[in-house]
Design a protein around this motif. Structure first.
Motif, PDB file in Angstrom:
ATOM      1  N   UNK A 175       0.828  -1.209   0.000  1.00  0.00           N
ATOM      2  CA  UNK A 175       0.000   0.000   0.000  1.00  0.00           C
ATOM      3  C   UNK A 175       0.863   1.260   0.000  1.00  0.00           C
ATOM      4  N   UNK A 176       0.459   2.235  -0.819  1.00  0.00           N
ATOM      5  CA  UNK A 176       1.031   3.582  -0.780  1.00  0.00           C
ATOM      6  C   UNK A 176      -0.098   4.591  -0.936  1.00  0.00           C
ATOM      7  N   UNK A 177      -0.122   5.601  -0.073  1.00  0.00           N
ATOM      8  CA  UNK A 177      -1.048   6.725  -0.211  1.00  0.00           C
ATOM      9  C   UNK A 177      -0.266   8.007   0.053  1.00  0.00           C
ATOM     10  N   UNK A 178      -0.462   8.997  -0.811  1.00  0.00           N
ATOM     11  CA  UNK A 178       0.142  10.321  -0.602  1.00  0.00           C
ATOM     12  C   UNK A 178      -0.909  11.384  -0.890  1.00  0.00           C
ATOM     13  N   UNK A 179      -1.174  12.234   0.100  1.00  0.00           N
ATOM     14  CA  UNK A 179      -2.127  13.328  -0.058  1.00  0.00           C
ATOM     15  C   UNK A 179      -1.389  14.556  -0.583  1.00  0.00           C
ATOM     16  N   UNK A 180      -2.000  15.226  -1.556  1.00  0.00           N
ATOM     17  CA  UNK A 180      -1.404  16.413  -2.181  1.00  0.00           C
ATOM     18  C   UNK A 180      -1.741  17.686  -1.424  1.00  0.00           C
ATOM     19  N   UNK A 181      -3.042  17.859  -1.092  1.00  0.00           N
ATOM     20  CA  UNK A 181      -3.478  19.110  -0.479  1.00  0.00           C
ATOM     21  C   UNK A 181      -4.963  18.989  -0.130  1.00  0.00           C
ATOM     22  N   UNK A 182      -5.496  20.066   0.428  1.00  0.00           N
ATOM     23  CA  UNK A 182      -6.922  20.129   0.695  1.00  0.00           C
ATOM     24  C   UNK A 182      -7.695  20.411  -0.583  1.00  0.00           C
ATOM     25  N   UNK A 183      -8.935  19.947  -0.637  1.00  0.00           N
ATOM     26  CA  UNK A 183      -9.864  20.321  -1.702  1.00  0.00           C
ATOM     27  C   UNK A 183     -10.136  21.815  -1.587  1.00  0.00           C
ATOM     28  N   UNK A 184     -10.209  22.506  -2.725  1.00  0.00           N
ATOM     29  CA  UNK A 184     -10.300  23.967  -2.714  1.00  0.00           C
ATOM     30  C   UNK A 184     -11.696  24.498  -2.407  1.00  0.00           C
ATOM     31  N   UNK A 185     -12.709  23.647  -2.438  1.00  0.00           N
ATOM     32  CA  UNK A 185     -14.082  24.108  -2.237  1.00  0.00           C
ATOM     33  C   UNK A 185     -14.382  24.480  -0.793  1.00  0.00           C
ATOM     34  N   UNK A 186     -15.529  25.103  -0.593  1.00  0.00           N
ATOM     35  CA  UNK A 186     -15.928  25.570   0.736  1.00  0.00           C
ATOM     36  C   UNK A 186     -17.013  24.702   1.362  1.00  0.00           C
ATOM     37  N   UNK A 187     -17.367  23.603   0.733  1.00  0.00           N
ATOM     38  CA  UNK A 187     -18.440  22.756   1.224  1.00  0.00           C
ATOM     39  C   UNK A 187     -18.091  22.144   2.602  1.00  0.00           C
ATOM     40  N   UNK A 188     -19.108  21.950   3.420  1.00  0.00           N
ATOM     41  CA  UNK A 188     -18.956  21.209   4.677  1.00  0.00           C
ATOM     42  C   UNK A 188     -19.115  19.728   4.367  1.00  0.00           C
ATOM     43  N   UNK A 189     -18.082  18.940   4.666  1.00  0.00           N
ATOM     44  CA  UNK A 189     -18.048  17.533   4.282  1.00  0.00           C
ATOM     45  C   UNK A 189     -17.823  16.669   5.521  1.00  0.00           C
ATOM     46  N   UNK A 190     -18.629  15.620   5.667  1.00  0.00           N
ATOM     47  CA  UNK A 190     -18.408  14.654   6.738  1.00  0.00           C
ATOM     48  C   UNK A 190     -18.475  13.238   6.175  1.00  0.00           C
ATOM     49  N   UNK A 191     -17.978  12.293   6.964  1.00  0.00           N
ATOM     50  CA  UNK A 191     -17.846  10.903   6.515  1.00  0.00           C
ATOM     51  C   UNK A 191     -18.298   9.975   7.637  1.00  0.00           C
ATOM     52  N   UNK A 192     -18.981   8.908   7.287  1.00  0.00           N
ATOM     53  CA  UNK A 192     -19.526   8.002   8.288  1.00  0.00           C
ATOM     54  C   UNK A 192     -18.443   7.296   9.095  1.00  0.00           C
ATOM     55  N   UNK A 193     -17.279   7.031   8.505  1.00  0.00           N
ATOM     56  CA  UNK A 193     -16.286   6.200   9.189  1.00  0.00           C
ATOM     57  C   UNK A 193     -15.719   6.905  10.424  1.00  0.00           C
ATOM     58  N   UNK A 194     -15.202   8.132  10.330  1.00  0.00           N
ATOM     59  CA  UNK A 194     -14.865   8.826  11.581  1.00  0.00           C
ATOM     60  C   UNK A 194     -16.107   9.313  12.320  1.00  0.00           C
ATOM     61  N   UNK A 195     -17.193   9.581  11.575  1.00  0.00           N
ATOM     62  CA  UNK A 195     -18.448  10.011  12.173  1.00  0.00           C
ATOM     63  C   UNK A 195     -18.904  11.351  11.643  1.00  0.00           C
ATOM     64  N   UNK A 196     -20.192  11.459  11.360  1.00  0.00           N
ATOM     65  CA  UNK A 196     -20.742  12.720  10.860  1.00  0.00           C
ATOM     66  C   UNK A 196     -20.748  13.813  11.926  1.00  0.00           C
ATOM     67  N   UNK A 197     -20.506  13.430  13.174  1.00  0.00           N
ATOM     68  CA  UNK A 197     -20.401  14.418  14.250  1.00  0.00           C
ATOM     69  C   UNK A 197     -18.986  14.965  14.375  1.00  0.00           C
ATOM     70  N   UNK A 198     -18.064  14.509  13.528  1.00  0.00           N
ATOM     71  CA  UNK A 198     -16.661  14.939  13.568  1.00  0.00           C
ATOM     72  C   UNK A 198     -16.374  15.858  12.390  1.00  0.00           C
ATOM     73  N   UNK A 199     -15.844  17.016  12.675  1.00  0.00           N
ATOM     74  CA  UNK A 199     -15.477  17.952  11.614  1.00  0.00           C
ATOM     75  C   UNK A 199     -14.247  17.432  10.889  1.00  0.00           C
ATOM     76  N   UNK A 200     -14.343  17.337   9.565  1.00  0.00           N
ATOM     77  CA  UNK A 200     -13.234  16.815   8.781  1.00  0.00           C
ATOM     78  C   UNK A 200     -12.940  17.684   7.578  1.00  0.00           C
ATOM     79  N   UNK A 201     -12.068  17.191   6.712  1.00  0.00           N
ATOM     80  CA  UNK A 201     -11.616  17.987   5.565  1.00  0.00           C
ATOM     81  C   UNK A 201     -11.471  17.093   4.341  1.00  0.00           C
TER      82      UNK A 201
END
Length: 201
Positions: free
Chosen positions: A143-169
């Motif tokens: 496995x290899x993963x490399x993140x480049x940067x943040x998404x440039x948009x202003x949308x509020x985004x959440x994900x079920x795996x860490x939880x929709x109650x957790x602020x993420x990016x």
């Protein structure tokens, strides 16, 4: 059995950013970009314990795949557990992350509440950084993963795996690559996501 773990999470999959599986500005997610999700998930546990067994500073990762059009969209996964953990810690982490101990896993882990195929559980040297917007993960030969940067948009985004109650990016990846048995894929410019997590059972 009581347990709790908390720390940092990030992921990357083949979907275009923003991943349409996520909740965006409060709107529930839907189908993946291409109808099939191929990705990698990574957790670093800052503090945690289960029945007096410490799980702090341990790392876990998964390579995953599911298809939206398969009945029930079953998940196929390889679970990688920190080879620096002792046998008791590895067994406990395997039980937590496969959902065998229930608790929050049955709320946050789709492979735990849906039909799934566990390809393998591997003790592995998991090299990972959760530095914001520069996350990376390496599991030798697999496995290899490399993140480049943040998404440039202003949308509020959440994900079920860490939880929709957790602020993420939402993030953009330079690379996500997996080569492990039936899970083989490589992508660039695809989506990523990072957030804190706090699970208990």
């Amino acid at each position: 059995m009581s347990w709790r773990i908390a720390g940092s999470y990030f992921e990357s999959c083949n979907c275009d950013p923003i991943c349409p599986c996520r909740r965006i500005d409060g709107v529930a997610g839907g189908r993946s970009t291409f109808g099939e999700c191929l990705g990698v998930l990574a957790w670093s546990i800052g503090h945690g314990e289960a029945e007096g067994l410490t799980l702090a500073r341990r790392k876990v990762a998964m390579a995953v795949r599911y298809h939206d059009d398969e009945p029930g969209s079953p998940w196929k996964f390889v679970l990688y557990v920190d080879d620096g953990a002792d046998d008791a810690q590895r067994r406990m982490l395997e039980q937590i992350f496969t959902g065998a101990l229930g608790g929050d896993a049955l709320t946050h882990f789709p492979w735990a509440w849906k039909e799934s195929v566990q390809v393998a559980v591997r003790a592995a040297a998991i090299d990972v950084s959760h530095e914001p917007r520069r996350q990376w993960l390496r599991i030798r030969d697999h496995v290899t993963v490399r993140i480049r940067d943040a998404w440039a948009g202003s949308e509020a985004v959440t994900c079920v795996i860490p939880g929709h109650d957790r602020s993420g990016e939402e993030l953009v990846a330079d690379e996500v690559r997996v080569d492990d048995g039936p899970l083989r894929f490589a992508f660039s410019g695809n989506c990523g996501y990072a957030a804190p997590f706090d699970y208990a059972g």
